[in-house]
Design a protein around this motif. Structure first.
Motif, mmCIF file in Angstrom:
data_model
loop_
_atom_site.group_PDB
_atom_site.id
_atom_site.type_symbol
_atom_site.label_atom_id
_atom_site.label_comp_id
_atom_site.label_asym_id
_atom_site.label_seq_id
_atom_site.Cartn_x
_atom_site.Cartn_y
_atom_site.Cartn_z
ATOM 1 N N VAL A 252 -5.151 12.874 7.019
ATOM 2 C CA VAL A 252 -6.120 11.829 7.243
ATOM 3 C C VAL A 252 -5.779 10.893 6.065
ATOM 4 O O VAL A 252 -6.060 9.709 6.522
ATOM 5 C CB VAL A 252 -7.312 12.493 7.101
ATOM 6 C CG1 VAL A 252 -8.455 11.413 7.116
ATOM 7 C CG2 VAL A 252 -7.666 13.409 8.254
ATOM 8 N N TYR A 253 -5.481 11.098 4.970
ATOM 9 C CA TYR A 253 -5.373 10.190 3.872
ATOM 10 C C TYR A 253 -3.874 9.261 4.376
ATOM 11 O O TYR A 253 -4.025 7.970 3.944
ATOM 12 C CB TYR A 253 -5.368 10.657 2.578
ATOM 13 C CG TYR A 253 -6.522 10.501 1.772
ATOM 14 C CD1 TYR A 253 -6.979 9.852 0.964
ATOM 15 C CD2 TYR A 253 -7.697 11.372 2.277
ATOM 16 C CE1 TYR A 253 -8.048 9.545 0.545
ATOM 17 C CE2 TYR A 253 -8.886 11.459 1.562
ATOM 18 C CZ TYR A 253 -9.155 10.728 0.639
ATOM 19 O OH TYR A 253 -10.282 10.515 0.061
ATOM 20 N N GLY A 254 -2.950 9.890 4.763
ATOM 21 C CA GLY A 254 -1.617 9.280 4.970
ATOM 22 C C GLY A 254 -2.315 7.978 6.244
ATOM 23 O O GLY A 254 -1.492 7.047 6.158
ATOM 24 N N LEU A 255 -3.040 8.520 7.534
ATOM 25 C CA LEU A 255 -3.137 7.828 8.231
ATOM 26 C C LEU A 255 -4.092 6.536 7.863
ATOM 27 O O LEU A 255 -3.919 5.501 8.326
ATOM 28 C CB LEU A 255 -3.759 8.548 9.401
ATOM 29 C CG LEU A 255 -2.895 9.768 10.250
ATOM 30 C CD1 LEU A 255 -3.871 10.296 11.164
ATOM 31 C CD2 LEU A 255 -1.861 8.843 10.927
ATOM 32 N N MET A 256 -5.023 6.829 6.878
ATOM 33 C CA MET A 256 -5.838 5.983 6.459
ATOM 34 C C MET A 256 -4.848 4.763 5.563
ATOM 35 O O MET A 256 -5.148 3.698 5.656
ATOM 36 C CB MET A 256 -6.923 6.437 5.241
ATOM 37 C CG MET A 256 -7.871 5.651 4.682
ATOM 38 S SD MET A 256 -7.076 5.013 3.244
ATOM 39 C CE MET A 256 -7.191 6.161 2.129
ATOM 40 N N ALA B 272 -4.759 -2.615 -2.653
ATOM 41 C CA ALA B 272 -5.640 -1.722 -3.492
ATOM 42 C C ALA B 272 -7.228 -1.738 -3.330
ATOM 43 O O ALA B 272 -7.579 -0.765 -3.266
ATOM 44 C CB ALA B 272 -5.426 -2.004 -5.189
ATOM 45 N N VAL B 273 -7.714 -3.026 -2.827
ATOM 46 C CA VAL B 273 -8.946 -2.861 -2.494
ATOM 47 C C VAL B 273 -9.232 -2.257 -1.001
ATOM 48 O O VAL B 273 -10.078 -1.235 -0.856
ATOM 49 C CB VAL B 273 -9.444 -4.245 -2.366
ATOM 50 C CG1 VAL B 273 -10.888 -4.258 -1.642
ATOM 51 C CG2 VAL B 273 -9.518 -4.834 -3.619
ATOM 52 N N LEU B 274 -8.263 -2.285 -0.266
ATOM 53 C CA LEU B 274 -8.109 -1.616 1.112
ATOM 54 C C LEU B 274 -8.096 -0.095 0.869
ATOM 55 O O LEU B 274 -8.795 0.657 1.559
ATOM 56 C CB LEU B 274 -7.253 -2.196 1.951
ATOM 57 C CG LEU B 274 -7.221 -3.896 2.599
ATOM 58 C CD1 LEU B 274 -6.385 -4.084 3.395
ATOM 59 C CD2 LEU B 274 -8.784 -3.493 3.443
ATOM 60 N N LEU B 275 -7.041 0.239 0.043
ATOM 61 C CA LEU B 275 -6.987 1.710 -0.147
ATOM 62 C C LEU B 275 -8.258 2.431 -0.955
ATOM 63 O O LEU B 275 -8.836 3.428 -0.473
ATOM 64 C CB LEU B 275 -5.839 2.027 -1.235
ATOM 65 C CG LEU B 275 -5.425 3.553 -1.560
ATOM 66 C CD1 LEU B 275 -5.021 4.198 -0.458
ATOM 67 C CD2 LEU B 275 -4.531 3.376 -2.590
ATOM 68 N N ALA B 276 -8.746 1.548 -1.944
ATOM 69 C CA ALA B 276 -10.058 2.195 -2.358
ATOM 70 C C ALA B 276 -11.142 2.286 -1.540
ATOM 71 O O ALA B 276 -11.795 3.034 -1.413
ATOM 72 C CB ALA B 276 -10.528 1.192 -3.684
ATOM 73 N N ALA B 277 -11.416 1.056 -0.434
ATOM 74 C CA ALA B 277 -12.290 1.317 0.474
ATOM 75 C C ALA B 277 -12.058 2.332 1.545
ATOM 76 O O ALA B 277 -13.161 3.080 2.015
ATOM 77 C CB ALA B 277 -12.528 -0.314 1.132
ATOM 78 N N GLY B 278 -10.963 2.767 1.942
ATOM 79 C CA GLY B 278 -10.679 3.755 3.040
ATOM 80 C C GLY B 278 -10.803 5.447 2.224
ATOM 81 O O GLY B 278 -11.381 5.919 2.910
#
Length: 332
Positions: free
Chosen positions: A78-82, A58-64
């Motif tokens: 782009v969000y899928g790749l992130m 969750a933290v990595l998703l928010a940071a991305g």
């Protein structure tokens, strides 16, 4: 510049995907201990690993998301790749910190990362879809004014023709419907009918019995998913293609078309597997069609493609007299 909005609702939707995935993988990991007649980790340790894995992702998703907003990137691809990159980082962190209930076997660390990466891509794509876009004002006033002058005005409402988007993420989500149905059918069965399990002399029989009750639906879910993912994706793709051909965009239309495709699939499968259980394929296909419509979204119809012309005289209408008669040039 357009960016993906900050949305708690969309983040919760993305978080639910991560919670379901890590929950299933945690239960399967605990089941490995019982299958090998080993003492499983304590409930506190299992819950700690589960919460940590979800929190890291969750933290990595928010940071991305924050990083993509900073660069003004607002496409679902782009969000899928992130999301895939964030899941890969989370998986590597879990390996380095021993945050796996049942670690991957030697030589399978890379292949074991494929499923978390796919789930991360789906989670981030869902966030981008549910959050929507907004216009972010530039940091410098002059730049913002220049960008506003060059950017065409976006209408607040649109009443033109639309079509349902072609979405790989929506296809992947809809393809999980058969596995989810099998899990839902299995859960009450193992809860109310199969209450006694051979725990192999575990030191904590109650905890081992709970693991067994949770592991069986998870195993059925994963087994069904592996067996039906590709056929389900084909059914969803055919449903989407048929709906586009008939210019249908409503969720009920997709459900009906999915049911029709399911009936056709049942007729074909009856030749190989004559069983009345194939009727469930029709129900699953209808739900898959509706699920695809829900997660895919709509888009405006594309404008006609530009014509590459070399002869100005050929730029006449279909019913123009020049297209019904031919000029005569005397040769010799």
């Amino acid at each position: 510049m357009p960016v993906i909005r900050n949305s708690a609702r969309a983040f919760i939707a993305a978080l639910i995907v991560l919670v379901i995935f890590h929950g299933i993988m945690s239960v399967l990991g605990l089941g490995v201990f019982l299958a090998n007649k080993l003492e499983p980790p304590s409930p506190d340790r299992a819950f700690q690993i589960f919460v940590t894995r979800v929190a890291v992702d969750a933290v990595l998703l928010a940071a991305g998301h924050w990083l993509l907003r900073s660069f003004g990137l607002a496409t679902r691809m782009v969000y899928g790749l992130m999301g895939g990159a964030a899941a890969a980082v989370g998986y590597a962190f879990a390996l380095s910190q021993d945050l796996n209930i049942a670690p991957a076997l030697d030589g399978t660390h890379l292949t074991a990362s494929i499923l978390p990466i796919i789930v991360g891509m789906i989670s981030a794509t869902l966030y981008a879809q549910f959050a929507g876009r907004e216009m972010l004002r530039g940091r410098h006033g002059d730049t913002a004014i220049a960008d506003a002058a060059l950017t065409p005005a976006i209408p607040a409402n649109f009443d033109g023709p639309v079509q349902v988007r072609t979405s790989m993420a929506a296809t992947a989500i809809a393809s999980m419907v058969p596995a989810a149905l099998v899990a839902l059918i299995t859960i009450p069965f193992v809860t109310f009918f199969l209450t006694q399990w051979d725990t192999g002399g575990s030191q904590n029989p109650a905890w081992a019995n709970q693991i067994s009750q949770m592991a069986l639906p998870a195993y059925f879910f994963m087994a069904t998913l592996l067996a039906t993912a590709i056929p389900s994706a084909i059914i969803v793709s055919v449903t989407h293609a048929a709906a586009r051909a008939f210019r249908r965009t409503a969720g009920m239309d997709y459900a009906i078309i999915g049911a029709v495709v399911g009936v056709i699939a049942c007729v074909a499968l009856l030749m190989l597997f004559p069983t009345p259980l194939l009727a469930l394929v029709v129900v699953a296909a209808a739900i898959m069609g509706a699920a695809y419509r829900r997660f895919a979204g709509i888009e405006p119809l594309a404008l006609p493609e530009a014509v590459l012309a070399t002869d100005p005289a050929a730029l006449v209408g279909e019913h123009d007299a020049a297209r019904r008669t031919r000029a005569v040039i005397m040769n010799g």
